[in-house]
Design a protein around this motif. Sequence first.
Motif, mmCIF file in Angstrom:
data_model
loop_
_atom_site.group_PDB
_atom_site.id
_atom_site.type_symbol
_atom_site.label_atom_id
_atom_site.label_comp_id
_atom_site.label_asym_id
_atom_site.label_seq_id
_atom_site.Cartn_x
_atom_site.Cartn_y
_atom_site.Cartn_z
ATOM 1 N N VAL A 132 -2.100 -12.134 -1.187
ATOM 2 C CA VAL A 132 -2.628 -11.156 -0.231
ATOM 3 C C VAL A 132 -3.969 -10.607 -0.721
ATOM 4 C CG1 VAL A 132 -2.256 -8.857 0.770
ATOM 5 C CG2 VAL A 132 -0.375 -10.514 0.708
ATOM 6 N N ALA A 133 -4.037 -10.249 -1.991
ATOM 7 C CA ALA A 133 -5.280 -9.699 -2.541
ATOM 8 C C ALA A 133 -6.405 -10.729 -2.499
ATOM 9 C CB ALA A 133 -5.045 -9.221 -3.973
ATOM 10 N N SER A 134 -6.091 -11.971 -2.856
ATOM 11 C CA SER A 134 -7.102 -13.031 -2.852
ATOM 12 C C SER A 134 -7.597 -13.313 -1.438
ATOM 13 C CB SER A 134 -6.520 -14.296 -3.478
ATOM 14 O OG SER A 134 -7.450 -15.354 -3.421
ATOM 15 N N GLN A 135 -6.672 -13.410 -0.489
ATOM 16 C CA GLN A 135 -7.040 -13.677 0.898
ATOM 17 C C GLN A 135 -7.877 -12.539 1.459
ATOM 18 O OE1 GLN A 135 -6.117 -16.590 2.173
ATOM 19 N NE2 GLN A 135 -6.856 -16.383 4.271
ATOM 20 N N LEU A 136 -7.469 -11.314 1.169
ATOM 21 C CA LEU A 136 -8.217 -10.150 1.637
ATOM 22 C C LEU A 136 -9.634 -10.162 1.081
ATOM 23 C CD1 LEU A 136 -6.854 -6.525 1.743
ATOM 24 C CD2 LEU A 136 -9.048 -6.985 0.690
ATOM 25 N N SER A 137 -9.763 -10.485 -0.194
ATOM 26 C CA SER A 137 -11.076 -10.525 -0.835
ATOM 27 C C SER A 137 -11.972 -11.589 -0.215
ATOM 28 C CB SER A 137 -10.902 -10.798 -2.338
ATOM 29 O OG SER A 137 -12.145 -10.911 -2.973
ATOM 30 N N LYS A 138 -11.432 -12.777 -0.024
ATOM 31 C CA LYS A 138 -12.218 -13.875 0.548
ATOM 32 C C LYS A 138 -12.653 -13.557 1.975
ATOM 33 C CE LYS A 138 -10.014 -17.492 -2.238
ATOM 34 N NZ LYS A 138 -9.067 -18.626 -2.219
ATOM 35 N N ALA A 162 0.826 -1.207 0.000
ATOM 36 C CA ALA A 162 0.000 0.000 0.000
ATOM 37 C C ALA A 162 0.859 1.255 0.000
ATOM 38 C CB ALA A 162 -0.926 0.001 1.212
ATOM 39 N N GLU A 163 1.999 1.191 0.695
ATOM 40 C CA GLU A 163 2.873 2.359 0.827
ATOM 41 C C GLU A 163 3.781 2.547 -0.383
ATOM 42 O OE1 GLU A 163 6.604 3.859 3.631
ATOM 43 O OE2 GLU A 163 5.291 2.253 4.335
ATOM 44 N N LYS A 164 4.371 1.422 -0.873
ATOM 45 C CA LYS A 164 5.437 1.520 -1.873
ATOM 46 C C LYS A 164 5.078 0.999 -3.258
ATOM 47 C CE LYS A 164 9.222 0.942 1.500
ATOM 48 N NZ LYS A 164 10.480 0.199 1.764
ATOM 49 N N GLY A 165 4.055 0.152 -3.343
ATOM 50 C CA GLY A 165 3.818 -0.563 -4.590
ATOM 51 C C GLY A 165 4.536 -1.898 -4.568
ATOM 52 N N VAL A 166 4.153 -2.784 -5.443
ATOM 53 C CA VAL A 166 4.674 -4.150 -5.409
ATOM 54 C C VAL A 166 6.148 -4.203 -5.790
ATOM 55 C CG1 VAL A 166 4.415 -6.494 -6.336
ATOM 56 C CG2 VAL A 166 2.392 -5.078 -5.933
ATOM 57 N N SER A 167 6.531 -3.502 -6.833
ATOM 58 C CA SER A 167 7.886 -3.627 -7.370
ATOM 59 C C SER A 167 8.959 -3.029 -6.466
ATOM 60 C CB SER A 167 7.972 -2.984 -8.758
ATOM 61 O OG SER A 167 7.712 -1.593 -8.678
ATOM 62 N N ARG A 188 -5.444 1.672 -3.723
ATOM 63 C CA ARG A 188 -4.359 1.642 -4.708
ATOM 64 C C ARG A 188 -4.543 0.551 -5.763
ATOM 65 N NH1 ARG A 188 1.953 2.788 -3.374
ATOM 66 N NH2 ARG A 188 2.732 2.675 -5.513
ATOM 67 N N PHE A 189 -5.102 -0.589 -5.366
ATOM 68 C CA PHE A 189 -5.073 -1.746 -6.258
ATOM 69 C C PHE A 189 -6.437 -2.291 -6.693
ATOM 70 C CE2 PHE A 189 -1.115 -2.172 -3.658
ATOM 71 C CZ PHE A 189 -0.200 -1.958 -4.682
ATOM 72 N N ALA A 190 -7.521 -1.779 -6.136
ATOM 73 C CA ALA A 190 -8.822 -2.430 -6.360
ATOM 74 C C ALA A 190 -9.235 -2.482 -7.821
ATOM 75 C CB ALA A 190 -9.907 -1.739 -5.542
ATOM 76 N N ALA A 197 -15.142 7.278 -1.751
ATOM 77 C CA ALA A 197 -15.384 7.586 -0.339
ATOM 78 C C ALA A 197 -14.224 7.102 0.530
ATOM 79 C CB ALA A 197 -16.690 6.947 0.115
ATOM 80 N N ILE A 198 -13.668 5.947 0.188
ATOM 81 C CA ILE A 198 -12.490 5.443 0.904
ATOM 82 C C ILE A 198 -11.350 6.452 0.803
ATOM 83 C CG2 ILE A 198 -10.638 3.713 0.696
ATOM 84 C CD1 ILE A 198 -12.857 1.616 0.263
ATOM 85 N N PHE A 199 -11.156 7.018 -0.385
ATOM 86 C CA PHE A 199 -10.123 8.042 -0.570
ATOM 87 C C PHE A 199 -10.384 9.251 0.328
ATOM 88 C CE2 PHE A 199 -8.745 11.953 -2.698
ATOM 89 C CZ PHE A 199 -7.381 11.705 -2.827
#
Length: 204
Positions: A57-63, A20-25, A106-108, A156-158
């Motif tokens: 992480v994204a999949s787990q968060l979604s589930k 969330a802070e830096k990006g994946v790369s 950032r990623f949704a 709204a999250i923003f």
Amino acid sequence: MKPLSPSQRRIHQAALRLFAEKGVSQVNISDLAQEAGVARGTIYNNVENMEQLFKQVASQLSKEMHERISKSFADLQDPAERLASGIRLFIRRTHEEPQWGAFLSRFAMSDASLREMLSSQATSDLLSGLQAGRYSFRQEQLIAVISLVASATLGAIFLVIEGLKTWREAGSDTAELVLRSLGIEEEEARRVATTDLPALAPLG
């Protein structure tokens, strides 16, 4: 959903914050080990690469969020109340867990599992509301309506992340405006959007 081990959960939570802070790369093994408070060897044993970790992480968060939202709605029958509450629960969680909200913000729109998290429950409530005559839009507009709901929620999250609105203001305003766009009268939309919000159910 297979539960994570304690080490995996620490790694996932650390990765969520760093991504969330830096990006994946921009995240490396040393960053992740330090943030998670584990040895580099533990990271190597659990992480294939950062791209794969992001997907996990994204999949787990979604589930997890889908499961918790579904449980929270057990006693809600009205599609409008369910839709409004879903929007507001996402926004309240951003207030309670800012890094979760920052990750989502950032990623949704670029990750399929996160888009699914935003749209799956809303799709069900939109269809049931349409069939019941609760909403006023054409069936062929469904994809556009789902996009509207997801985009409004992320907006709204923003606002909450940036401190421009409280979660209550952002959540109620967004839910009300979404309901009004779907054909709910202003007074009722306001009532539904400001009713007591059910607690977000815990995991398990």
